[in-house]
Scaffold this motif. Structure first.
Motif, PDB file in Angstrom:
ATOM      1  N   ARG A   1       0.818  -1.251   0.017  1.00  0.00           N
ATOM      2  CA  ARG A   1       0.241   0.065  -0.106  1.00  0.00           C
ATOM      3  C   ARG A   1       0.808   1.364  -0.055  1.00  0.00           C
ATOM      4  O   ARG A   1       0.192   2.500  -0.055  1.00  0.00           O
ATOM      5  N   LEU A   2       2.236   1.175   0.112  1.00  0.00           N
ATOM      6  CA  LEU A   2       2.962   2.350   0.403  1.00  0.00           C
ATOM      7  C   LEU A   2       4.351   2.019  -0.111  1.00  0.00           C
ATOM      8  O   LEU A   2       5.039   0.989   0.005  1.00  0.00           O
ATOM      9  N   VAL A   3       5.054   3.187  -0.795  1.00  0.00           N
ATOM     10  CA  VAL A   3       6.474   3.214  -0.876  1.00  0.00           C
ATOM     11  C   VAL A   3       6.923   4.550  -0.421  1.00  0.00           C
ATOM     12  O   VAL A   3       6.093   5.598  -0.488  1.00  0.00           O
ATOM     13  N   ILE A   4       8.039   4.449   0.286  1.00  0.00           N
ATOM     14  CA  ILE A   4       8.882   5.495   0.858  1.00  0.00           C
ATOM     15  C   ILE A   4      10.174   5.509   0.284  1.00  0.00           C
ATOM     16  O   ILE A   4      10.753   4.458   0.463  1.00  0.00           O
ATOM     17  N   VAL A   5      10.697   6.531  -0.286  1.00  0.00           N
ATOM     18  CA  VAL A   5      12.067   6.670  -0.804  1.00  0.00           C
ATOM     19  C   VAL A   5      12.791   7.950   0.021  1.00  0.00           C
ATOM     20  O   VAL A   5      12.006   9.069  -0.245  1.00  0.00           O
ATOM     21  N   ALA A   6      13.896   7.806   0.393  1.00  0.00           N
ATOM     22  CA  ALA A   6      14.547   9.189   0.922  1.00  0.00           C
ATOM     23  C   ALA A   6      15.963   9.192   0.206  1.00  0.00           C
ATOM     24  O   ALA A   6      16.701   8.030  -0.152  1.00  0.00           O
TER      25      ALA A   6
ATOM     26  N   GLY B   1       5.486   8.229 -14.976  1.00  0.00           N
ATOM     27  CA  GLY B   1       5.135   6.904 -14.382  1.00  0.00           C
ATOM     28  C   GLY B   1       6.315   6.313 -13.793  1.00  0.00           C
ATOM     29  O   GLY B   1       6.419   4.927 -13.959  1.00  0.00           O
ATOM     30  N   LEU B   2       7.502   6.744 -13.640  1.00  0.00           N
ATOM     31  CA  LEU B   2       8.637   6.096 -12.970  1.00  0.00           C
ATOM     32  C   LEU B   2       8.403   5.576 -11.722  1.00  0.00           C
ATOM     33  O   LEU B   2       7.602   6.264 -10.722  1.00  0.00           O
ATOM     34  N   PRO B   3       9.160   4.671 -11.297  1.00  0.00           N
ATOM     35  CA  PRO B   3       9.109   4.266  -9.952  1.00  0.00           C
ATOM     36  C   PRO B   3       9.714   5.365  -8.969  1.00  0.00           C
ATOM     37  O   PRO B   3      10.263   6.321  -9.402  1.00  0.00           O
TER      38      PRO B   3
ATOM     39  N   TYR C   1      10.036  11.184  -0.284  1.00  0.00           N
ATOM     40  CA  TYR C   1       9.298  10.746  -1.075  1.00  0.00           C
ATOM     41  C   TYR C   1       8.431   9.687  -0.698  1.00  0.00           C
ATOM     42  O   TYR C   1       8.879   8.707  -0.786  1.00  0.00           O
ATOM     43  N   ILE C   2       6.831  10.011  -0.680  1.00  0.00           N
ATOM     44  CA  ILE C   2       5.873   9.175  -0.089  1.00  0.00           C
ATOM     45  C   ILE C   2       5.035   8.874  -1.292  1.00  0.00           C
ATOM     46  O   ILE C   2       4.297   9.796  -1.710  1.00  0.00           O
ATOM     47  N   GLU C   3       4.691   7.558  -1.511  1.00  0.00           N
ATOM     48  CA  GLU C   3       3.410   7.580  -2.600  1.00  0.00           C
ATOM     49  C   GLU C   3       2.304   6.237  -2.018  1.00  0.00           C
ATOM     50  O   GLU C   3       2.942   5.285  -1.593  1.00  0.00           O
ATOM     51  N   TRP C   4       1.372   6.729  -1.720  1.00  0.00           N
ATOM     52  CA  TRP C   4       0.201   5.761  -1.149  1.00  0.00           C
ATOM     53  C   TRP C   4      -0.578   5.404  -2.117  1.00  0.00           C
ATOM     54  O   TRP C   4      -1.438   5.721  -2.915  1.00  0.00           O
TER      55      TRP C   4
ATOM     56  N   ARG D   1       5.084  -1.167  -9.407  1.00  0.00           N
ATOM     57  CA  ARG D   1       6.111  -0.663 -10.094  1.00  0.00           C
ATOM     58  C   ARG D   1       7.550  -0.766  -9.463  1.00  0.00           C
ATOM     59  O   ARG D   1       8.622  -0.712 -10.186  1.00  0.00           O
ATOM     60  N   MET D   2       7.647  -1.271  -8.323  1.00  0.00           N
ATOM     61  CA  MET D   2       8.948  -1.639  -7.551  1.00  0.00           C
ATOM     62  C   MET D   2       9.498  -3.209  -7.898  1.00  0.00           C
ATOM     63  O   MET D   2      10.479  -3.489  -7.942  1.00  0.00           O
ATOM     64  N   THR D   3       8.494  -3.769  -8.524  1.00  0.00           N
ATOM     65  CA  THR D   3       8.922  -5.023  -8.957  1.00  0.00           C
ATOM     66  C   THR D   3       9.811  -5.125 -10.247  1.00  0.00           C
ATOM     67  O   THR D   3       9.432  -4.390 -11.141  1.00  0.00           O
TER      68      THR D   3
END
Length: 231
Positions: free
Chosen positions: A7-12, A188-190, A218-221, A228-230
């Protein structure tokens, strides 16, 4: 530097300057709640880095006790007052996101307002929930709320990002940052690739080595973000 669930991606990313700076970030996911924060302690000395470490320790201890955002901020105030009284303050944004409902709760302690992106556009700035910087008691705080929609993204950043200057003295600026985020979001980039490109563009803007730390969170819900991370 990257966390992903269904449900969530967090990147720093943290680009350090060539002096000791005070930028930092933190996040944690516990059940249906995600916590996040970005920090910038005043100054460019070892004390600045120690100030951010002290703030993080206070906030994490309060979070472990199931405290809310107000109590986390007050724990940071008290930690700085007790252990590093010579450090004047730390600016910060602290927030929690309910992963089931999209309810975002946040406070802004004297920090640049994060950007909320929806359908590739910056639709809001998280400029409410204001209090004094951490290290300064502020009992009048009201926690701000915002309801996210699936696919919404948040970009938190420190002033080292927007105040970086080129050889002519022009700052990178928030308008340029917002425009770049729009471009990469629309492509549409990861999430990790989006932040990597933002960081490279920022470094290309500098005239020489960075003069200040630069941090972005950067947070995407959305479930699509995780897909897209796969590889």
């Amino acid at each position: 530097m990257t966390f992903a669930s269904h449900r969530l991606v967090i990147v720093a990313v943290l680009e350090p300057c060539y002096e000791v700076g005070g930028d930092g970030f933190d996040y944690a996911v516990d059940g249906d709640t995600a916590f996040f924060g970005v920090f910038d302690t005043v100054g460019h000395t070892l004390r600045s880095g120690l100030g951010t470490a002290t703030v993080l320790a206070g906030i994490r201890a309060a979070r472990a006790d199931r405290a809310g955002l107000y109590a986390m901020a007050r724990a940071a105030d008290e930690a700085l007052a007790q252990y590093l009284p010579e450090v004047r303050f730390t600016t910060a944004v602290l927030g929690t996101l309910n992963l089931e409902t999209g309810l975002l709760r946040y406070l802004n302690a004297g920090h640049p307002a994060p950007m909320l992106l929806r359908h590739g556009k910056v639709v809001n700035r998280l400029d409410r929930g204001r209090r004094l910087p951490l290290g300064m008691d502020d009992a009048g705080l009201e926690i701000a709320e915002e309801t996210l929609e699936p696919g919404d993204r948040l970009l938190l950043f420190t002033d080292g990002v927007t105040e970086g200057r080129d050889r002519n003295g022009a700052q990178f600026g928030e308008d340029r940052l917002a425009d770049l985020v729009r471009q990469h979001t629309t492509a549409g980039l990861p999430a990790p690739e989006t932040l990597r490109r933002l960081c490279h563009t920022l470094l290309e803007h500098y005239d020489g080595p960075p003069a200040d730390d630069a941090a972005m969170l950067y947070i995407e819900w959305s479930q699509a973000a995780a897909d897209r991370m796969t590889p």
